[in-house]
Structure formats: C-alpha cells, structure tokens
Write an enzyme that holds these catalytic residues in place. Structure first.
Site, mmCIF file in Angstrom:
data_model
loop_
_atom_site.group_PDB
_atom_site.id
_atom_site.type_symbol
_atom_site.label_atom_id
_atom_site.label_comp_id
_atom_site.label_asym_id
_atom_site.label_seq_id
_atom_site.Cartn_x
_atom_site.Cartn_y
_atom_site.Cartn_z
ATOM 1 N N LYS A 194 0.862 -1.187 0.000
ATOM 2 C CA LYS A 194 0.000 0.000 0.000
ATOM 3 C C LYS A 194 0.898 1.237 0.000
ATOM 4 O O LYS A 194 1.462 1.604 1.010
ATOM 5 C CB LYS A 194 -0.892 -0.012 1.250
ATOM 6 C CG LYS A 194 -2.212 0.725 1.072
ATOM 7 C CD LYS A 194 -2.081 2.226 0.943
ATOM 8 C CE LYS A 194 -2.188 2.949 2.272
ATOM 9 N NZ LYS A 194 -2.143 4.424 2.073
ATOM 10 N N CYS A 302 12.984 10.087 8.110
ATOM 11 C CA CYS A 302 12.713 9.683 9.488
ATOM 12 C C CYS A 302 13.982 9.712 10.329
ATOM 13 O O CYS A 302 13.934 9.968 11.522
ATOM 14 C CB CYS A 302 12.067 8.307 9.528
ATOM 15 S SG CYS A 302 12.855 7.144 8.418
ATOM 16 N N GLU A 399 9.167 15.593 16.226
ATOM 17 C CA GLU A 399 9.642 15.432 14.858
ATOM 18 C C GLU A 399 8.948 16.448 13.956
ATOM 19 O O GLU A 399 7.722 16.464 13.867
ATOM 20 C CB GLU A 399 9.345 14.010 14.370
ATOM 21 C CG GLU A 399 9.926 13.714 13.019
ATOM 22 C CD GLU A 399 9.669 12.280 12.563
ATOM 23 O OE1 GLU A 399 8.578 11.749 12.845
ATOM 24 O OE2 GLU A 399 10.562 11.697 11.927
#
Lengths: 488, 341
Positions: A194, A302, A399
């Site tokens: 996905k 990330c 973040e």
C-alpha cells in the site's frame, strides 16, 4: 576594490541557467488502477483520487481508491500465488525474478526519477542519484540472498511467513517499496503493498516493471488509497505479516490492532536524530554533513539529523559557517538538475512544519531562514535553522519532518550523550570527531538503531536500518532484513 | 625564521539573511580570529596543528556532488569565456624553442583569429630562459609572462640557486613566478624551512606575483594539502597552485576544494585573498567548468576572475574554443579548425 572588500563578496555569482529535466519523460497515464493478480483493474467502488505535483499543485494523474473489498481481492490473490506458485519456487528461481526487476529499474531509471520527483517534490538530483539507484541496489542485494537462506544464520531451511501486508510512506516512495518488497520476495513471501496516498505513482510504474519481469501473477499486489485502505490491510485476517514505515502515531495504532493476533509486525517510525559535533570535527565536511543530515529530501527523512548538538566551545564558529552554507542552498523547481532543496510533499505537511516552527519562535529560539525566493505556487518552506534551542523546546523534542534544524550545545561527551538520548525516539545519530576512541565511546552509549561517524544519511542495502523505542522495531537491509520475513 | 606581516582582525560577513520575525538575529556573525606573525617554527607548527582536519571521504563526496551541476546555455558560454581568460598557456618541455614560444604567445593573445571577441588568456608559462623571448613577443599585450623557477619541478637545489633562478626570471621580464615548495622538507617535518623559502622567494620576486606550487600529488593527504596551503599563504603567496604537471597525480577536484577552503578561511582571518591555480591533466571544457562550479560554490565571485583563479594547461584552450563554437552554432567543428598552438 581592496582585497578585504573582495573577501566579503557573496557566493554563487556564476548564475546557473535553468537545467530542467523534461517532465514528459515520466510518460504518466491519465489514470491508474489497482495492481491485483498481475493486472491493473478499477476499484470496486470505481472511486479515484488525484495525485498532485506538490511543486505546482497541478494534478498528475487519477489513482484508484481501494476499499476493503479491493484489499480482500488483493490478499486472496497473494494467498493464491503463495500457495500455488511462490512457495514452490526454488530460491534460484526467485533470485532470477529479483535480478530482472533490479535490471529493469536501472533501465527505466530516468523515467522513474522524473516520476518520483513529480509526485514527491524532491530534487531530481536526489531521485536520480539516490532513490532510484538504491532501489535497484536493494533488489540486486536480496536477489543474491534468495538461494542462500540456509546460510543466513537462521538455521537450515528457514520458512517464509506467507502473505505480507506492506504500508509505506511518501518520503522515499520507490525506495521504501524496494526495502519492503525485495527481502519479502527473496524470503519467499507474497506481498500486498500500500503506497502512500500522496505518492502512489512510482509504485505503479514498478507494477509495470513487475509485469515486464513476468513475475508470477499475484506475487505482488499494489493497492492505492488513503488511511482506510491501510487499515483494511492491517485488519485483514489472512495477512501473516504487517510491515509499516511511517509516523509513530499510526505505528502505535497498527500495533494495537495487530495485538493478540497471529500477525508478525515490524515498524519503522519517526525520529529526532542527534548530530553530535565535537570541537575536533573536520569542520568543512561536518558542515556538509549537517546540511545533508537535515536538508536532504527537504528534511522528510525519518532518520534526519534534526537536532544538532554542538560542543559549546565551537558553537559560534559552527553556526556562522552553517548559516552561510544554508544561504547557499538552491531551493526551487525540483526538476531542475541544480536544485538542492525541493517542495514540501503536501499542504498538510507544510502546515505542520509552519505550526512547529512558530512554536520555535514563541519559545524563544533564534531563527535563521534562508533568503531564497520561494515559488508562488506549490508547497514550499525555506531552509531554517534555530539556534539557542533548549532541550525543553518543542522543536527539540517533536519530529518536524521538514527543512528545520534545531541547534543545541553541550559541554562534555557525557552531556552530549545524555542530551542525544533524552528523547522518546531512537532511530539515528551522527558523531563528528577526528578522534576514533571518543567516537566509539559515544557510539556505545547512544540509544539509536543507526549511528553514523563523520557522515550522515548514508544508506546501503547491506547495512541494517531500524529503530529503538518509539522509532519502532525490526531491521530492514542486510542479512538482518531477512529475519523480518522468515518464520524464525 | 623570517617575520612577516602584522596580526590583524578582519570582520567577515556572511550573506545577509532574511528577517522573518523580530526574533531573527539581524546582526551578522563575524570571524574574529587573527593570523599571527610567524616568528618561530614551533609557532607555525602550533598554528598548523590548530587547523581542522579534512575528512577524506567527505571531501571526495562534496567534490563529486558539485561535479553533477548542470551548466547549460548562457551560463555555459559565460563559463567557457571565463575559463579562457583564466588559462596560463603552458609549455614546459626540454624541447621548447623560441619558435615554439612565439607560436604559443601568438595563440595566447588571440586564441582564435576569426573571433576577436574571445578574451586573451591570462598568461603564458615558460621556463626562465625563455622569459625574455616571451616578453618580447607579447609586448604590451595584457597577457602576462609566468615563469617556473626554484629548480622546477623537483625543487632540489640550494636556496641560493633557487633565488638566483627567481631573480633571473624576474629580471628577464617575468610578471609571475611559479615556485615549488620543498616537499622533502615538508614531509620530514622541516616546515620552518618551507616557510622561510616561500618568504625568501617572495622577497626575490619584487613586483612579480608569486604562485606557490604545493605538488599535492606528492603531499598525498588532504591534511597535508591544507597545511601546505597555509604555510604558502603565511609566507606571502599571491597564489597557491596544485601541481607541476610533472608527477603522476596532478590537480583533482577534492584537492582544489581543500585549497579553496584554505584561501577562504585565510581571507576570513588574516586578510589577503590568495588565488588558486589548478594545473596538470585539465584537458576538457567539462573539467574546467567543474572547477569553476567548485570555485563558485566554495569561495564565490571574488575568486571568479583571472586575478584569483587560473588553469595551468595547454590542450584545454582548444577544447574551450571548440565548445564555445558549439554553444554558438549548435554543431561541432573539426579539431583542425583550431591552430595546434
């Protein structure tokens, strides 16, 4: 003009003419269906959504929105392919397909690079020199493992898990697809992938490549859609494994939903990487490393080095050079081969970056923003550095996932380690020092899955990647990456 | 040790930053380190040791990354003309004759006789015995005469002989002297000797500009290149130059990067902007443009002039001329369209 006046002149006076790669190379189709059982087909609901170019907000293509019915069809196809074909193939046969895919990615690399840049907003230099070559390298690497699983250190004849549901993020669309598919296929699993809602296109070109490679039908299925599509995949009872890369928030939800089930799970989540600079660091290369650490891919990484921890005795000098270098970054048209920083991937992400940087200012940090001109249309954020950041500021803890660096200082190696570890995350850190013994001392004490020394954001298929604590668990890449797809 | 210069503090500004909010720091951050007068070898050693090390992997990566810049259209044309004006057209062979030097000087003044809009090159570079001849051919043209000296290329002679070599070339009319450093002294740690020689040669140069050849292919490490650059600059070099062109490894992009960082840092601390000359093995327009991009993005416009950046080359010039014509006409012409010298 005296020599001294000359010394104050600005960088970049050799103005570069635009050098854009042609968007036509992408050969995009007006619409794409779901890739199930080796064929493209409409969604059951016939629903579609637009995927746009974040650099100018123009629609690139319409993509099918998969619902639970479509996901079920994809999982059934993957299960059938697993039972009838893929679990019966030899490692050498699987290896053959993976090598084919790798070579086809290389053959179509220019097209893939343009697709990636159009859909994601990242500079063509990065998609061309990093994303696509690394994606091919991952397939090449795991092609080599497919017939050597007996020797991977997991005992004789390790078995695959079955059907893997794989949900990937928008920051490195094709590369993340490669990170997920290559080890899963090498280990003998079949997959339902996905892609992220905002960046589905390169995965759909990859689907064409899988057809070209004559990969047996149903071994890889690709379902596009939003969060509900991902949820349907996570909840499907016949999926044996979920591999997710994305936000910590969604990762936590997935772990709850797969709890107390037979489903194996690996999560690669957020981070707040610390780049630790000691006073003896090689200064010019360190500045480049900090820049690469936070402005690579607009900071949508990330493992980005979004916290700079710099020894107080050299902080002013480092900040001076850093700010000068930030000013030099070329921000603009992602298709231009000379662009260093491209567009923010989506309006939602831009909003989040703006919100968090506003906190940075209200909390009292000193803001430096590049004076670069930003395009009128599209989603843009100028490279930004916050100095005088305190450990308690939100911009030091949360973040941001954008081109924003928070600079903090430390006095001793102990304090550097303490500050670097004082976070809920644990994905990546960097250490800059010419002194090997100190680098090792610090590295031993950092709680992060990846630690770079005198470099940052370097990736290689042979090297495992993954996090600790709220950055997730499981490793991708290297021999370790096979473990996530073997029943061991 | 010869003493030279007076310590000074220079305020170097960074590029102006956009004010976004009141909290933006509007003051510019300045470097305030001064380069001291060198009075002893120990002091020089301490200064060199205080320089940051160079991470070889990082330097190579930075140079490689910058070499992917795509320079097209008018930028390419401008870069080619800039490169032509920066060429030190060089002949350094045992077989050099007055006839050969005449030919070279003629080419230097008018690289392509069909197009007088092409700039002349910066200088011709010859051995000392041919300086007078080159001077007479060049006459009052803006092309300078550069001469290698100090027992080029090895530098293996006494200081007395080297200085005579320099004075000889200067009195014959050399505008620029390309000296070699004593690599043996550098590698054995006698850096005071290297410094003293630069100082002595600078003095012998008088009005002539001094280019100091580091012969980076023999220094091997980037740390050595950075330190040798500083010795040369502290000793009074007007230019620091990579190579003689007479050893296996000549100019490379990462070496040029390290030297450019050195001249930038030196200008930010001590004052004078020292030029950089890359020499040896630069044959194509593509190579030359990669160096110009490196200059542009490391030290900026100050160095994008023949006064601050040079290419030591011979065959490069014809490739620049050919690519210039290609940019204008859209098609390539035969190599024989351009004179061999």
């Amino acid at each position: 003009m005296s020599d001294r006046q000359l010394a104050n002149s600005q960088l970049g006076s050799l103005e570069y003419d635009p050098a854009p790669e042609s968007a036509a190379i992408a050969k995009l189709k007006p619409s794409y269906g779901l890739f199930i059982d080796g064929e493209f087909s409409d969604a059951a609901s016939h629903g579609q959504f637009a995927t746009i170019n974040p650099a100018n907000e123009e629609t690139l293509s319409m993509v099918a929105q998969a619902n639970a019915v479509d996901v079920d069809r994809a999982v059934v196809s993957a299960r059938h392919a697993y039972d009838k074909v893929w679990s019966k193939t030899t490692g050498a046969q699987r290896s053959k397909y993976l090598f084919r895919i790798a070579r086809l990615i290389q053959e179509r690399s220019r097209e893939l690079a343009v697709v990636e840049t159009l859909d994601n907003g990242k500079p063509i230099r990065e998609s061309r020199d990093v994303d696509i070559p690394l994606a091919a390298a991952h397939f090449f690497y795991y092609a080599g493992w497919a017939d050597k699983l007996d020797h991977a250190g997991f005992g004789p004849n390790p078995k695959p898990l079955g059907v893997a549901g794989q949900i990937i993020p928008w920051n490195f669309p094709l590369l993340m697809a490669a990170w997920k598919l290559a080890p899963a296929l090498a280990a003998g699993n079949t997959c339902v992938l996905k892609p992220a809602e905002t960046t589905p296109l390169s995965a759909l070109v990859l689907a064409e490549i899988l057809q070209q490679a004559e990969l047996p039908l149903g071994v890889v299925n690709i379902v596009t859609g939003d969060g509900s599509t991902g949820a349907a995949l996570v909840d499907h009872p016949d999926v044996d494994k979920i591999a997710f890369t994305g936000s910590t928030e969604v990762g936590r939800m997935i772990q709850q939903r797969t709890a107390a089930s037979h489903k194996h799970l690996t999560l690669e989540l957020g981070g707040k990487g610390a780049n630790i600079v000691f006073d003896d660091a090689p200064i010019d290369e360190m500045i480049e490393g900090i820049i690469d650490g936070i402005f690579f891919n607009q900071g949508h990484v990330c493992c980005a080095g979004s916290r700079l921890l710099v020894q107080e005795s050299v902080a002013d000098e480092v900040l001076r050079r850093l700010v000068r270098r930030v000013e030099q970054l070329r921000v603009g048209d992602p298709l231009d081969k000379n662009t260093d920083v491209g567009a923010i991937n989506s309006a939602a992400q831009l909003l989040r970056i703006r919100e968090l940087t506003a906190f940075g200012e209200s909390e009292g940090a000193t803001r430096y923003t590049s004076s670069c001109e930003l395009p009128q249309k599209g989603y843009w954020f100028a490279p930004t550095v916050f100095a005088d950041v305190a450990q308690s500021h939100r911009i030091a803890r949360e973040e941001i996932f954008g081109p924003v660096l928070s600079v903090l200082t430390f006095r001793t190696p102990e304090e550097a380690v303490a500050k670097a570890n004082n976070t809920n995350y644990g994905l990546a850190c960097g250490i800059w020092s010419e002194k090997g013994s100190r680098t090792l001392w610090v590295a031993e004490r950092l709680r992060a899955g990846v630690i770079w020394a005198n470099t940052y954001n370097r990736f290689d298929p042979t090297s495992p990647f993954g996090g600790m604590r709220e950055s997730g668990f499981g490793r991708e890449g290297g021999r370790h990456g096979l473990e996530a797809y073997l029943n061991v | 040790m010869a003493a030279r210069g007076v310590a000074s503090v220079v305020q170097v500004s960074t590029a102006p930053l956009r004010l976004v909010t009141e909290q933006d720091r509007s003051v510019q951050i300045a470097a305030t380190i001064a380069v001291p007068t060198i009075e002893s070898e120990a002091q020089l050693k301490a200064l060199l040791t205080s320089l940051s090390g160079v991470d070889a992997v990082g330097a190579d990566a930075r140079a490689a990354k910058l070499s992917t810049r795509s320079i097209k259209k008018s930028t390419k044309l401008a870069a080619i003309e800039m490169a032509i004006s920066m060429v030190d057209l060089t002949t350094l062979e045992g077989a050099d004759t007055p006839g050969r030097v005449t030919s070279l000087c003629t080419k230097a003044m008018r690289p392509d006789p069909r197009d007088l809009t092409i700039p002349s090159v910066a200088a011709v570079c010859v051995y000392p015995d041919l300086v007078a001849h080159a001077r007479s051919v060049l006459g009052s043209s803006p092309v300078a005469v550069a001469s290698v000296a100090t027992s080029f290329p090895s530098g293996r002679a006494s200081l007395k002989v080297k200085l005579m070599d320099v004075r000889d070339a200067v009195s014959a009319g050399a505008d620029e002297i390309d000296m070699v450093i004593d690599r043996g002294a550098f590698l054995s740690g006698r850096i005071g000797q290297v410094f003293d020689e630069v100082v002595a040669v600078k003095e012998a140069c008088g009005e002539a500009h001094l280019k100091v050849i580091l012969e980076t292919g023999e220094l091997v490490t980037y740390d050595n290149v950075r330190r040798a650059s500083w010795i040369a600059m502290l000793g009074g070099a007007d230019f620091i130059k990579t190579s003689t062109g007479k050893v296996t490894v000549n100019a490379t992009l990462p070496v040029a990067l390290v030297m450019l960082e050195a001249v930038r840092d030196f200008a930010e601390t001590a004052g004078p902007t020292v030029g950089v000359k890359v020499a040896g093995g630069i044959r194509t327009t593509k190579d030359a443009i990669r160096y110009l991009v490196l200059v542009n993005e490391t030290v900026g416009s100050t160095w994008l002039t023949p006064n601050k950046f040079r290419f030591g080359a011979s065959s490069l010039l014809n490739d620049l001329l050919m690519q210039r014509l290609k940019q204008q006409r859209g098609t390539y012409v035969r190599a024989d369209e351009f004179s061999a010298d």
